[in-house]
Scaffold this active site. Structure first.
Site, PDB file in Angstrom:
ATOM      1  N   SER A 136      -8.270  -7.720   0.888  1.00 23.37           N
ATOM      2  CA  SER A 136      -8.258  -6.326   0.449  1.00 23.37           C
ATOM      3  C   SER A 136      -7.550  -6.225  -0.895  1.00 23.37           C
ATOM      4  O   SER A 136      -7.038  -7.220  -1.407  1.00 23.37           O
ATOM      5  CB  SER A 136      -7.535  -5.448   1.478  1.00 23.37           C
ATOM      6  OG  SER A 136      -6.137  -5.665   1.358  1.00 23.37           O
ATOM      7  N   LYS A 137      -7.499  -5.018  -1.408  1.00 21.85           N
ATOM      8  CA  LYS A 137      -6.898  -4.795  -2.731  1.00 21.85           C
ATOM      9  C   LYS A 137      -5.452  -5.283  -2.802  1.00 21.85           C
ATOM     10  O   LYS A 137      -4.945  -5.583  -3.871  1.00 21.85           O
ATOM     11  CB  LYS A 137      -6.939  -3.305  -3.083  1.00 21.85           C
ATOM     12  CG  LYS A 137      -8.350  -2.830  -3.362  1.00 21.85           C
ATOM     13  CD  LYS A 137      -8.373  -1.735  -4.439  1.00 21.85           C
ATOM     14  CE  LYS A 137      -9.782  -1.292  -4.760  1.00 21.85           C
ATOM     15  NZ  LYS A 137     -10.262  -0.230  -3.854  1.00 21.85           N
ATOM     16  N   ARG A 138      -4.795  -5.336  -1.641  1.00 18.76           N
ATOM     17  CA  ARG A 138      -3.413  -5.818  -1.633  1.00 18.76           C
ATOM     18  C   ARG A 138      -3.323  -7.252  -2.156  1.00 18.76           C
ATOM     19  O   ARG A 138      -2.309  -7.678  -2.692  1.00 18.76           O
ATOM     20  CB  ARG A 138      -2.839  -5.791  -0.216  1.00 18.76           C
ATOM     21  CG  ARG A 138      -2.391  -4.440   0.264  1.00 18.76           C
ATOM     22  CD  ARG A 138      -1.727  -4.540   1.630  1.00 18.76           C
ATOM     23  NE  ARG A 138      -2.648  -5.125   2.607  1.00 18.76           N
ATOM     24  CZ  ARG A 138      -2.476  -6.307   3.180  1.00 18.76           C
ATOM     25  NH1 ARG A 138      -1.419  -7.037   2.901  1.00 18.76           N
ATOM     26  NH2 ARG A 138      -3.362  -6.756   4.049  1.00 18.76           N
ATOM     27  N   HIS A 139      -4.404  -8.017  -1.974  1.00 14.98           N
ATOM     28  CA  HIS A 139      -4.383  -9.423  -2.378  1.00 14.98           C
ATOM     29  C   HIS A 139      -4.724  -9.607  -3.863  1.00 14.98           C
ATOM     30  O   HIS A 139      -4.391 -10.622  -4.457  1.00 14.98           O
ATOM     31  CB  HIS A 139      -5.378 -10.227  -1.540  1.00 14.98           C
ATOM     32  CG  HIS A 139      -5.058 -10.227  -0.070  1.00 14.98           C
ATOM     33  ND1 HIS A 139      -5.731  -9.439   0.834  1.00 14.98           N
ATOM     34  CD2 HIS A 139      -4.126 -10.907   0.630  1.00 14.98           C
ATOM     35  CE1 HIS A 139      -5.227  -9.642   2.044  1.00 14.98           C
ATOM     36  NE2 HIS A 139      -4.252 -10.517   1.941  1.00 14.98           N
ATOM     37  N   GLY A 140      -5.414  -8.646  -4.428  1.00 14.44           N
ATOM     38  CA  GLY A 140      -5.844  -8.759  -5.822  1.00 14.44           C
ATOM     39  C   GLY A 140      -7.170  -8.034  -5.989  1.00 14.44           C
ATOM     40  O   GLY A 140      -7.541  -7.227  -5.133  1.00 14.44           O
TER      41      GLY A 140
END
Ligand code: GLU
Ligand code: ZN
Length: 494
Positions: free
Chosen positions: A254-258
């Site tokens: 998800s966006k949390r990872h990049g």
């Protein structure tokens, strides 16, 4: 029967890296089997539909160089390939199921369903989901609801007992008790629009799709889909639910990872070759060692037998490494063409580049090629050539374990060698070698390590501790400016 597979995105957001992988696996599988790859737009959710995401789909796949054999823009004998253009067909099939007693009209109002949900939430043990209220309405009851003008939805009758089994190429037999399937899913909404399940099954059947390769998050829908195939008396296709794409922490990517949208990767300066190569290795491997695959390789080598059951991890660093490798494979001309837009966007190079800028670019390519990971790295990496760098903090000049006084000494020792670099040999490697020899000699004489001598000069000239090779950078910048910057550094320290 020849292989026919499809990518069936819903245009409700930008192309996600997980979706792109699904598309690539379908595409490569089709090609390796001499089959066809079909694009179908699943736009039944009109509320979440957006033109922008449809455009993004076309843009990103054209950037990747992946083409479908049939699709909305290509045509084909099984069209239309957009679900919103096939609505009449879905309604007819829903009616057919009603006529055969396999589906029914449900008149429950949103208020009733909401009340039911609230009730069920209070009592965790209670049966969850729709309570089959309208499954066995009498014709009189139905007529009564119709008279009230209530627009019904159409629900599918999930069998009350028994179990549903299907085979997944990767996961083996998947079994589900029918009583565990959420009761009586909606096939047709009250506005006559189909739900995903109905439209998806009907289209896969009518488009002669042989294999369904899709993300594992769709696995729970499998039993319902099999029941629908049975209700229509159609043969289901072969299923293959693909391994999940995770971040390094084991959570769904998800966006949390990049970045997760292909559009972001494109903007940062990844090459399509690197994206295709790296993504194809998430959950798939040809053997234990081979890492490099171009599109043509994968079109030949991709087979389902080599898919992994375990989730694949999306490793951003590894992708960067691949990208660097593919950048090195570009010719100088190709790389130049690819970095110019980044330099133009940053305002450092005119559109088109001036003659002087063009000459500078030609000199730049060979010295940055080995160091770029992303095309966009070119902007910070070459900022010192285009803009004032004097804002760096004075401490950056000072090498580890040294102080301002010794750094001053270093700069004063190094400056004369730089000043006479032109006398040491012609521009290029010979000059670099002569300079290196001169600095080594200086190192021995002065007792400063080579790194300690060069690091302050690098920061003085480029404003940064990391830069392209120092001497080549000085040549590109111009000796006069470089010497001025060294003098400014001296002042900064004093
Ligand atoms: N429209 C669905 C999606 O967006 C397709 C799922 C499937 O392949 O069946 O993922
Ligand atoms: Zn109902």
């Amino acid at each position: 029967m020849s292989v026919r597979v499809r990518y069936a995105p819903s245009p409700t957001g930008l192309q996600h890296i997980g979706g792109v992988r699904t598309a690539l696996f379908n595409y490569f599988f089709a090609k390796s089997q001499g089959g066809d790859f079909i694009l179908r737009i699943e736009d039944t959710d009109r509320e979440r539909y957006s033109d922008e995401s449809l455009q993004d789909l076309y843009d990103t796949f054209s950037w990747l160089g992946i083409e479908w054999d049939e699709g909305p823009d290509k045509g084909g004998e099984y069209g239309p390939y957009v679900q919103s253009e096939r609505f009449d067909m879905y309604r007819e099939y829903a009616d057919k199921l009603i006529a055969e007693g396999k589906a029914y009209k449900c008149y429950c109002t949103p208020e009733r369903l909401e009340a039911l949900r609230t009730e069920q939430q209070k009592d965790k043990k209670a049966h969850q989901g729709y309570d089959r209220h309208c499954r066995d309405l009498t014709p009189e009851q139905q007529a009564e609801y119709e008279k009230q003008g209530i627009k019904p939805v159409v629900r599918f009758k999930i069998p009350l007992d028994g179990k549903t089994v299907f085979h997944d190429v990767l996961l083996g037999d998947v079994k589900r008790k029918n009583s565990d399937i959420s009761p009586d899913p909606v096939l047709l909404k009250s506005d006559g629009f189909p739900t995903y399940h109905l439209a998806n099954i009907i289209d896969d059947h009518h488009m002669n799709i042989t294999h369904i390769m899709r993300a594992q998050e769709w696995l729970p829908s499998g039993p319902l889909h099999i029941l629908l195939y049975q209700a229509f008396e159609w043969d289901p296709p072969t299923y293959c639910h693909l391994p999940m794409v995770m971040g390094k922490d084991g959570q769904k990517l998800s966006k949390r990872h990049g970045s997760t949208s292909l559009r972001d990767f494109i903007a940062k300066g990844y090459l399509p070759e690197a994206i295709i190569n790296y993504i194809s290795l998430i959950g798939w491997a040809y053997d234990d060692s081979r890492e490099f695959f171009d599109k043509a390789d994968l079109e030949k080598l991709f087979v389902l037998e080599k898919l992994n059951k375990a989730p694949g991890v999306f490793d951003y660093k590894k992708l960067d490494w691949f990208n660097g490798q593919y950048i090195r494979k570009l010719s100088d001309e190709e790389l130049k063409a690819k970095i110019i837009p980044y330099l133009q966007d940053s305002g450092n190079v005119d559109n088109p580049p001036s003659e002087a800028q063009d000459a500078m670019l030609n000199g730049l390519i060979p010295i940055v090629k080995e160091r770029l990971k992303l095309l966009s790295d070119i902007v910070p990496m070459t900022a010192f050539l285009f803009s004032d760098i004097s804002g760096y903090p004075a401490e950056d000049l000072i090498p580890k374990k040294k102080d301002a006084a010794s750094t001053l000494e270093i700069l004063k020792l190094g400056r004369p060698l730089i000043e006479k670099m032109a006398e040491l040999g012609p521009d290029g490697e010979a000059q670099d070698e002569a300079l290196e020899a001169a600095f080594k000699a200086l190192s021995e004489e002065s007792g400063f390590k080579l790194g300690e001598l060069l690091s302050p000069l690098r920061v003085a000239v480029t404003g940064s501790r990391v830069s392209p090779p120092l001497f080549a950078s000085i040549r590109l910048l111009g000796l006069k400016t470089a010497l001025e910057r060294i003098d400014e550094a001296v002042k900064k320290l004093e």
